[in-house]
Design a protein around this motif. Structure first.
Motif, PDB file in Angstrom:
ATOM      1  N   ASN A  47       0.811  -1.221   0.000  1.00  0.00           N
ATOM      2  CA  ASN A  47       0.000   0.000   0.000  1.00  0.00           C
ATOM      3  C   ASN A  47       0.844   1.270   0.000  1.00  0.00           C
ATOM      4  O   ASN A  47       0.316   2.363   0.175  1.00  0.00           O
ATOM      5  CB  ASN A  47      -0.971  -0.014   1.189  1.00  0.00           C
ATOM      6  CG  ASN A  47      -0.233  -0.074   2.515  1.00  0.00           C
ATOM      7  OD1 ASN A  47       0.983  -0.213   2.565  1.00  0.00           O
ATOM      8  ND2 ASN A  47      -0.997   0.010   3.594  1.00  0.00           N
ATOM      9  N   SER A  48       2.171   1.185  -0.174  1.00  0.00           N
ATOM     10  CA  SER A  48       3.022   2.376  -0.274  1.00  0.00           C
ATOM     11  C   SER A  48       2.797   3.023  -1.634  1.00  0.00           C
ATOM     12  O   SER A  48       2.963   2.378  -2.665  1.00  0.00           O
ATOM     13  CB  SER A  48       4.498   2.009  -0.129  1.00  0.00           C
ATOM     14  OG  SER A  48       4.750   1.481   1.135  1.00  0.00           O
ATOM     15  N   SER A  49       2.408   4.283  -1.627  1.00  0.00           N
ATOM     16  CA  SER A  49       2.111   4.939  -2.904  1.00  0.00           C
ATOM     17  C   SER A  49       2.947   6.192  -3.137  1.00  0.00           C
ATOM     18  O   SER A  49       2.725   6.897  -4.120  1.00  0.00           O
ATOM     19  CB  SER A  49       0.625   5.285  -2.980  1.00  0.00           C
ATOM     20  OG  SER A  49       0.286   6.153  -1.917  1.00  0.00           O
ATOM     21  N   SER A  50       3.888   6.471  -2.234  1.00  0.00           N
ATOM     22  CA  SER A  50       4.738   7.639  -2.420  1.00  0.00           C
ATOM     23  C   SER A  50       6.103   7.388  -1.785  1.00  0.00           C
ATOM     24  O   SER A  50       6.267   6.480  -0.965  1.00  0.00           O
ATOM     25  CB  SER A  50       4.100   8.880  -1.806  1.00  0.00           C
ATOM     26  OG  SER A  50       4.124   8.774  -0.407  1.00  0.00           O
ATOM     27  N   VAL A  51       7.056   8.213  -2.135  1.00  0.00           N
ATOM     28  CA  VAL A  51       8.391   8.115  -1.562  1.00  0.00           C
ATOM     29  C   VAL A  51       8.323   8.395  -0.054  1.00  0.00           C
ATOM     30  O   VAL A  51       8.994   7.750   0.740  1.00  0.00           O
ATOM     31  CB  VAL A  51       9.368   9.077  -2.264  1.00  0.00           C
ATOM     32  CG1 VAL A  51      10.711   9.092  -1.580  1.00  0.00           C
ATOM     33  CG2 VAL A  51       9.515   8.721  -3.739  1.00  0.00           C
ATOM     34  N   GLY A  52       7.499   9.361   0.326  1.00  0.00           N
ATOM     35  CA  GLY A  52       7.344   9.690   1.747  1.00  0.00           C
ATOM     36  C   GLY A  52       6.855   8.509   2.558  1.00  0.00           C
ATOM     37  O   GLY A  52       7.345   8.249   3.655  1.00  0.00           O
ATOM     38  N   GLU A  53       5.862   7.786   2.032  1.00  0.00           N
ATOM     39  CA  GLU A  53       5.348   6.592   2.741  1.00  0.00           C
ATOM     40  C   GLU A  53       6.424   5.520   2.838  1.00  0.00           C
ATOM     41  O   GLU A  53       6.555   4.847   3.862  1.00  0.00           O
ATOM     42  CB  GLU A  53       4.121   6.046   2.029  1.00  0.00           C
ATOM     43  CG  GLU A  53       2.900   6.901   2.191  1.00  0.00           C
ATOM     44  CD  GLU A  53       1.686   6.330   1.470  1.00  0.00           C
ATOM     45  OE1 GLU A  53       1.788   5.212   0.906  1.00  0.00           O
ATOM     46  OE2 GLU A  53       0.651   7.000   1.449  1.00  0.00           O
ATOM     47  N   LYS A  55       9.694   6.054   2.897  1.00  0.00           N
ATOM     48  CA  LYS A  55      10.663   6.500   3.892  1.00  0.00           C
ATOM     49  C   LYS A  55      10.151   6.292   5.299  1.00  0.00           C
ATOM     50  O   LYS A  55      10.895   5.882   6.188  1.00  0.00           O
ATOM     51  CB  LYS A  55      10.999   7.979   3.672  1.00  0.00           C
ATOM     52  CG  LYS A  55      11.909   8.221   2.486  1.00  0.00           C
ATOM     53  CD  LYS A  55      12.247   9.702   2.360  1.00  0.00           C
ATOM     54  CE  LYS A  55      13.153   9.954   1.186  1.00  0.00           C
ATOM     55  NZ  LYS A  55      13.507  11.366   1.048  1.00  0.00           N
ATOM     56  N   MET A  56       8.856   6.554   5.517  1.00  0.00           N
ATOM     57  CA  MET A  56       8.284   6.354   6.838  1.00  0.00           C
ATOM     58  C   MET A  56       8.334   4.885   7.214  1.00  0.00           C
ATOM     59  O   MET A  56       8.644   4.522   8.358  1.00  0.00           O
ATOM     60  CB  MET A  56       6.835   6.860   6.899  1.00  0.00           C
ATOM     61  CG  MET A  56       6.283   6.837   8.303  1.00  0.00           C
ATOM     62  SD  MET A  56       4.572   7.408   8.475  1.00  0.00           S
ATOM     63  CE  MET A  56       4.637   9.004   7.701  1.00  0.00           C
TER      64      MET A  56
END
Length: 58
Positions: A47-53, A55-56
């Motif tokens: 469910n990761s859809s961005s670089v920010g997610e 990285k988190m």
């Protein structure tokens, strides 16, 4: 140009690698090459859809 490369030390590596290859100064042995592209993909949450997610999660 690349982060990891042989360093000319005038002992084991007497000149730049591209020059040595051009002059035919290399050991002719069979070699296998491969990479590990996307090796960790199955372990990342789907469910990761961005670089920010991503990285988190890391």
């Amino acid at each position: 140009m690349y982060m990891y490369r042989p360093v000319v030390d005038n002992d084991l590596v007497p000149d730049y690698i591209y020059r040595l290859f051009k002059q035919g100064h290399f050991i002719k042995v069979p070699v296998l090459f491969r990479d590990d592209t996307n090796e960790g993909t199955p372990f990342v949450p789907q469910n990761s859809s961005s670089v920010g997610e991503a990285k988190m999660w890391l």
